[in-house]
Design a protein around this motif. Structure first.
Motif, PDB file in Angstrom:
ATOM      1  N   MET A   1       0.829  -1.203   0.000  1.00 22.37           N
ATOM      2  CA  MET A   1       0.000   0.000   0.000  1.00 22.37           C
ATOM      3  C   MET A   1       0.869   1.261   0.000  1.00 22.37           C
ATOM      4  SD  MET A   1      -3.126   1.107   2.447  1.00 22.37           S
ATOM      5  CE  MET A   1      -3.879  -0.458   2.186  1.00 22.37           C
ATOM      6  N   VAL A   2       0.544   2.201  -0.890  1.00 20.47           N
ATOM      7  CA  VAL A   2       1.333   3.433  -0.946  1.00 20.47           C
ATOM      8  C   VAL A   2       0.626   4.509  -0.122  1.00 20.47           C
ATOM      9  CG1 VAL A   2       0.329   4.084  -3.185  1.00 20.47           C
ATOM     10  CG2 VAL A   2       2.449   5.130  -2.490  1.00 20.47           C
ATOM     11  N   ARG A   3       1.419   5.247   0.643  1.00 24.79           N
ATOM     12  CA  ARG A   3       0.874   6.300   1.507  1.00 24.79           C
ATOM     13  C   ARG A   3       1.320   7.661   0.987  1.00 24.79           C
ATOM     14  NH1 ARG A   3      -0.099   5.444   6.921  1.00 24.79           N
ATOM     15  NH2 ARG A   3       1.229   7.204   7.430  1.00 24.79           N
ATOM     16  N   LEU A   4       0.358   8.557   0.773  1.00 26.99           N
ATOM     17  CA  LEU A   4       0.670   9.895   0.259  1.00 26.99           C
ATOM     18  C   LEU A   4       0.220  10.929   1.277  1.00 26.99           C
ATOM     19  CD1 LEU A   4      -0.685   9.270  -3.326  1.00 26.99           C
ATOM     20  CD2 LEU A   4       1.722   9.677  -2.746  1.00 26.99           C
ATOM     21  N   THR A   5       1.166  11.738   1.733  1.00 32.63           N
ATOM     22  CA  THR A   5       0.820  12.783   2.700  1.00 32.63           C
ATOM     23  C   THR A   5       1.107  14.136   2.065  1.00 32.63           C
ATOM     24  OG1 THR A   5       1.527  11.236   4.401  1.00 32.63           O
ATOM     25  CG2 THR A   5       1.084  13.499   5.100  1.00 32.63           C
ATOM     26  N   PHE A   6       0.121  15.028   2.149  1.00 33.64           N
ATOM     27  CA  PHE A   6       0.200  16.310   1.452  1.00 33.64           C
ATOM     28  C   PHE A   6       0.506  17.428   2.444  1.00 33.64           C
ATOM     29  CE2 PHE A   6      -1.188  15.106  -2.794  1.00 33.64           C
ATOM     30  CZ  PHE A   6      -1.635  13.814  -2.540  1.00 33.64           C
ATOM     31  N   TYR A   7       1.699  18.028   2.293  1.00 34.67           N
ATOM     32  CA  TYR A   7       2.114  19.100   3.199  1.00 34.67           C
ATOM     33  C   TYR A   7       2.054  20.478   2.543  1.00 34.67           C
ATOM     34  CZ  TYR A   7       3.815  15.360   6.240  1.00 34.67           C
ATOM     35  OH  TYR A   7       3.903  14.255   7.043  1.00 34.67           O
ATOM     36  N   GLY A   8       1.491  20.566   1.356  1.00 30.86           N
ATOM     37  CA  GLY A   8       1.392  21.851   0.667  1.00 30.86           C
ATOM     38  C   GLY A   8       0.747  21.649  -0.684  1.00 30.86           C
ATOM     39  N   GLY A   9       0.312  22.751  -1.300  1.00 32.94           N
ATOM     40  CA  GLY A   9      -0.351  22.656  -2.594  1.00 32.94           C
ATOM     41  C   GLY A   9      -1.823  22.303  -2.447  1.00 32.94           C
ATOM     42  N   ILE A  10      -2.367  22.437  -1.215  1.00 34.59           N
ATOM     43  CA  ILE A  10      -3.774  22.097  -0.961  1.00 34.59           C
ATOM     44  C   ILE A  10      -4.579  23.390  -0.913  1.00 34.59           C
ATOM     45  CG2 ILE A  10      -5.358  20.925   0.639  1.00 34.59           C
ATOM     46  CD1 ILE A  10      -3.143  19.162  -0.621  1.00 34.59           C
ATOM     47  N   ASN A  11      -5.597  23.496  -1.752  1.00 35.44           N
ATOM     48  CA  ASN A  11      -6.383  24.734  -1.884  1.00 35.44           C
ATOM     49  C   ASN A  11      -5.473  25.943  -2.039  1.00 35.44           C
ATOM     50  OD1 ASN A  11      -8.950  23.515  -1.632  1.00 35.44           O
ATOM     51  ND2 ASN A  11      -8.513  23.228   0.541  1.00 35.44           N
ATOM     52  N   GLU A  12      -4.426  25.747  -2.757  1.00 35.13           N
ATOM     53  CA  GLU A  12      -3.392  26.767  -2.890  1.00 35.13           C
ATOM     54  C   GLU A  12      -2.687  26.528  -4.212  1.00 35.13           C
ATOM     55  OE1 GLU A  12      -0.448  26.101   0.141  1.00 35.13           O
ATOM     56  OE2 GLU A  12       0.827  27.732  -0.570  1.00 35.13           O
ATOM     57  N   ILE A  13      -2.377  27.630  -4.916  1.00 34.33           N
ATOM     58  CA  ILE A  13      -1.645  27.483  -6.164  1.00 34.33           C
ATOM     59  C   ILE A  13      -0.161  27.528  -5.843  1.00 34.33           C
ATOM     60  CG2 ILE A  13      -1.174  28.584  -8.387  1.00 34.33           C
ATOM     61  CD1 ILE A  13      -4.175  29.239  -8.470  1.00 34.33           C
ATOM     62  N   GLY A  14       0.448  26.365  -5.758  1.00 31.21           N
ATOM     63  CA  GLY A  14       1.870  26.283  -5.439  1.00 31.21           C
ATOM     64  C   GLY A  14       2.118  25.799  -4.025  1.00 31.21           C
ATOM     65  N   GLY A  15       3.399  25.700  -3.682  1.00 30.33           N
ATOM     66  CA  GLY A  15       3.782  25.197  -2.365  1.00 30.33           C
ATOM     67  C   GLY A  15       3.721  23.675  -2.277  1.00 30.33           C
ATOM     68  N   ASN A  16       3.705  22.992  -3.435  1.00 27.37           N
ATOM     69  CA  ASN A  16       3.602  21.521  -3.439  1.00 27.37           C
ATOM     70  C   ASN A  16       4.687  20.864  -2.589  1.00 27.37           C
ATOM     71  OD1 ASN A  16       1.813  22.234  -5.460  1.00 27.37           O
ATOM     72  ND2 ASN A  16       2.434  20.581  -6.852  1.00 27.37           N
ATOM     73  N   LYS A  17       4.234  19.996  -1.676  1.00 25.07           N
ATOM     74  CA  LYS A  17       5.166  19.173  -0.881  1.00 25.07           C
ATOM     75  C   LYS A  17       4.418  17.882  -0.582  1.00 25.07           C
ATOM     76  CE  LYS A  17       6.687  23.086   1.777  1.00 25.07           C
ATOM     77  NZ  LYS A  17       5.430  23.780   1.435  1.00 25.07           N
ATOM     78  N   ILE A  18       4.760  16.827  -1.308  1.00 25.71           N
ATOM     79  CA  ILE A  18       4.014  15.578  -1.157  1.00 25.71           C
ATOM     80  C   ILE A  18       4.988  14.481  -0.758  1.00 25.71           C
ATOM     81  CG2 ILE A  18       2.491  13.923  -2.334  1.00 25.71           C
ATOM     82  CD1 ILE A  18       2.054  16.336  -4.421  1.00 25.71           C
ATOM     83  N   LEU A  19       4.653  13.780   0.313  1.00 25.38           N
ATOM     84  CA  LEU A  19       5.499  12.676   0.773  1.00 25.38           C
ATOM     85  C   LEU A  19       4.886  11.373   0.306  1.00 25.38           C
ATOM     86  CD1 LEU A  19       7.818  11.557   2.608  1.00 25.38           C
ATOM     87  CD2 LEU A  19       6.141  11.571   4.475  1.00 25.38           C
ATOM     88  N   LEU A  20       5.692  10.588  -0.412  1.00 24.92           N
ATOM     89  CA  LEU A  20       5.236   9.282  -0.894  1.00 24.92           C
ATOM     90  C   LEU A  20       5.986   8.217  -0.106  1.00 24.92           C
ATOM     91  CD1 LEU A  20       5.191   8.252  -4.672  1.00 24.92           C
ATOM     92  CD2 LEU A  20       6.141   6.770  -2.932  1.00 24.92           C
ATOM     93  N   GLU A  21       5.265   7.292   0.512  1.00 26.29           N
ATOM     94  CA  GLU A  21       5.919   6.220   1.282  1.00 26.29           C
ATOM     95  C   GLU A  21       5.396   4.866   0.825  1.00 26.29           C
ATOM     96  OE1 GLU A  21       6.568   7.607   5.705  1.00 26.29           O
ATOM     97  OE2 GLU A  21       4.693   8.378   4.871  1.00 26.29           O
ATOM     98  N   ASP A  22       6.336   3.939   0.702  1.00 25.45           N
ATOM     99  CA  ASP A  22       5.982   2.615   0.216  1.00 25.45           C
ATOM    100  C   ASP A  22       6.962   1.618   0.819  1.00 25.45           C
ATOM    101  OD1 ASP A  22       4.631   0.739  -1.285  1.00 25.45           O
ATOM    102  OD2 ASP A  22       5.743   1.150  -3.131  1.00 25.45           O
ATOM    103  N   TYR A  23       6.498   0.746   1.682  1.00 24.59           N
ATOM    104  CA  TYR A  23       7.340  -0.272   2.309  1.00 24.59           C
ATOM    105  C   TYR A  23       8.675   0.273   2.828  1.00 24.59           C
ATOM    106  CZ  TYR A  23       4.065  -3.850   0.954  1.00 24.59           C
ATOM    107  OH  TYR A  23       2.945  -4.603   0.843  1.00 24.59           O
ATOM    108  N   GLY A  24       8.604   1.253   3.669  1.00 21.05           N
ATOM    109  CA  GLY A  24       9.823   1.743   4.325  1.00 21.05           C
ATOM    110  C   GLY A  24      10.669   2.685   3.484  1.00 21.05           C
TER     111      GLY A  24
END
Ligand SMILES: [Zn+2]
Length: 535
Positions: A1-24
């Motif tokens: 299972m892949v886990r995606l956590t969004f730390y920016g770019g939400i309801n906002e134009i820019g500031g994208n910061k997305i953490l993708l985690e997969d088996y460690g």
């Protein structure tokens, strides 16, 4: 299972910061500067304190509290104790790399805080633009994407507080891994550019290394890098093979620019991977049509041909396509395009990678406008540009005495030159950039209108305010081609790539995708800040 956590770019134009985690294993998809939130607290004379390191951006919610991810020299005493109880705090010390989509700071700026042993995967053009921007700009400590001087602490005698000193230590650099060329295939001049400014023996410079995409990579993920068209060279989308299937991250893109073919090829190739997840930008979802670059040329030509005085053209200097459009307008109206030294530096840098970019020394339509008030100690890059192109330099007096011979690449922040140039009646200010989208920009626009009125200049394509709305007057539209696809194009992109799950980012209207893709078989999931989506 892949886990995606969004730390920016939400309801906002820019500031994208997305953490993708997969088996460690983990990757970051962009790590951008959050302009919107930053402007809520800060302005030109109120900025995060560089000496306070991570404290200000963490405390103000600009940076996610991820212990282990950031540069050690920015960690002040007992910093992390203050954040361990906050809801989204966590430890994160194993990140395989950042997949950087392009060099706009709302995607790249906060790389400045990351540990510099985290590799930055990107294209060679993005790496070079990041360096050229930092060399030639006054980048604050929170926008230094290519290299930095570590902060040191000193204990001055007689003072109770500790002094945190920035900027006086040997430079260090992030590790850029370029996906689209082998560094050994670059010219010696290109390699020299990458090393320039690192002459101190103590500097810890990192060679540009190539990233062998695919199974032989040092990165634990199988990656694909797809060049796309955007309003800056070198933009790309990414593909990551995860345990749940392929994930596609669009970055910023469009289908109506000069390099639309790149975006089309990306859509085709991404679709062939039958991706599980598509993370898609949505800047212009509400826009129904696009303005193409050739329309900018035609409308620009009209505006310039109608003027017998000076012409100023205001557009993003990083938009090399736009610069070339106005070079063409200059040529076809018998003028010369006068670019600023930093634009010349960027153009020269891009030419190291794309020989079809014009050579300023040889190009009859290009000159360089040098500021009237020069520094006694100009930086290395500026000295080099002014020496290399010495017979291409024009000054305020040259422009003032032959105003119908030039198009000046000026923006709001260059208006200070006007008292030296004294534009004559009939001069024109062509606005070829995006409309204001926040209050601070509206204030700048009001000031810009004051300047134009004061010097009796005619604005063309310039948004004017009526009933609290800023709009370009009818008949003056079509002077700016956006870097972002319109709503219909974005829906087409989503349908053609046809993922199982679509996650919108970089948008103030993410609901658009839910409304329009409701019965398409694509499951749209809206991310929220700091929350994890599991697929
Ligand atoms: Zn962008």
């Amino acid at each position: 299972m892949v886990r995606l956590t969004f730390y920016g770019g939400i309801n906002e134009i820019g500031g994208n910061k997305i953490l993708l985690e997969d088996y460690g294993h983990a990757l970051l998809l962009d790590f951008g500067f959050p302009y919107k939130r930053h402007k809520e607290f800060y302005e030109e004379y109120l900025k995060p304190r560089s000496g306070a390191g991570l404290l200000d951006p963490l405390m103000m919610g600009l940076l996610p509290p991820l212990e282990g991810l950031y540069r050690d020299d920015l960690v002040t005493p007992s910093l992390w104790q203050q954040f361990r109880d906050t809801p989204i705090y966590r430890e994160l010390d194993q990140v395989d790399g950042v997949l950087l989509s392009h060099a706009h700071l709302d995607h790249s700026g906060y790389i400045s805080f990351l540990k510099n042993d985290i590799p930055i995967y990107t294209t060679v053009a993005t790496a070079f633009i990041a360096k050229a921007m930092q060399d030639s700009g006054k980048s604050d400590f929170d926008q230094q994407v290519c290299y930095f001087s570590p902060t040191t602490r000193e204990y001055p005698t007689g003072w109770k507080q500790i002094a945190y000193l920035t900027g006086n230590t040997a430079k260090e650099q992030w590790q850029f891994c370029v996906a689209d060329v082998k560094p050994e295939d670059l010219s010696p001049e290109a390699i020299q550019f990458w090393h320039q400014g690192f002459w101190e023996k103590t500097a810890r410079q990192k060679e540009l290394i190539s990233h062998p995409l695919g199974s032989h990579s040092q990165c634990s993920f199988n990656l694909r890098c797809f060049p796309v068209d955007h309003s800056i060279p070198g933009a790309c989308a990414w593909g990551v093979e995860t345990s749940s299937g392929w994930l596609i991250y669009s970055g910023d893109l469009r289908l109506h620019g000069k390099r639309a073919e790149l975006t089309k090829r990306f859509i085709e190739q991404a679709g062939c991977l039958r991706p599980k997840i598509l993370i898609l930008e949505g800047t212009n979802v509400l826009r129904e049509t696009n303005v193409a670059e050739h329309e900018v040329y035609e409308n620009g030509l009209k505006a310039v041909a109608n003027s017998n005085g000076l012409v100023m053209a205001d557009f993003s200097p990083r938009d090399v396509d736009r610069l070339l459009t106005f070079r063409q307008v200059a040529r076809d109206t018998g003028r010369k395009l006068a670019v600023l030294p930093k634009d010349a530096y960027l153009l020269k840098t891009m030419r190291l990678l794309e020989p079809e970019i014009p050579d300023i020394a040889q190009d009859d339509n290009l000159v360089i406008y040098q500021d009237t008030i020069a520094s006694k100690y100009p930086s290395l890059w500026l000295r080099n540009i002014c020496q290399e192109y010495s017979d291409k330099i024009v000054l305020a007096e040259d422009v003032s005495s032959a105003q119908d011979q030039f198009i000046l690449c000026f923006s709001f922040f260059d208006l200070n030159e006007l008292p030296s140039i004294r534009p004559k009646a009939g001069s024109v200010y062509v606005y070829s950039s995006s409309e204001p989208y926040n209050e601070e920009q509206e204030i700048d626009f009001r000031r810009l209108h004051q300047w134009l009125e004061h010097f009796n200049l005619r604005g063309v394509g310039l948004p004017v305010e009526s009933n609290g709305q800023w709009q370009i007057p009818d008949g003056e539209k079509g002077l700016h081609a956006s870097g972002h696809a319109c709503g219909l194009d974005l829906l087409d992109i989503a349908r053609q790539i046809s993922p199982e799950v679509l996650i919108p980012v970089h948008s103030e209207e993410p609901d658009f995708y839910i409304e329009h893709l409701n019965h398409s078989g694509i499951n749209v999931i809206l991310p929220s800040l700091g929350k994890t989506i599991e697929v």
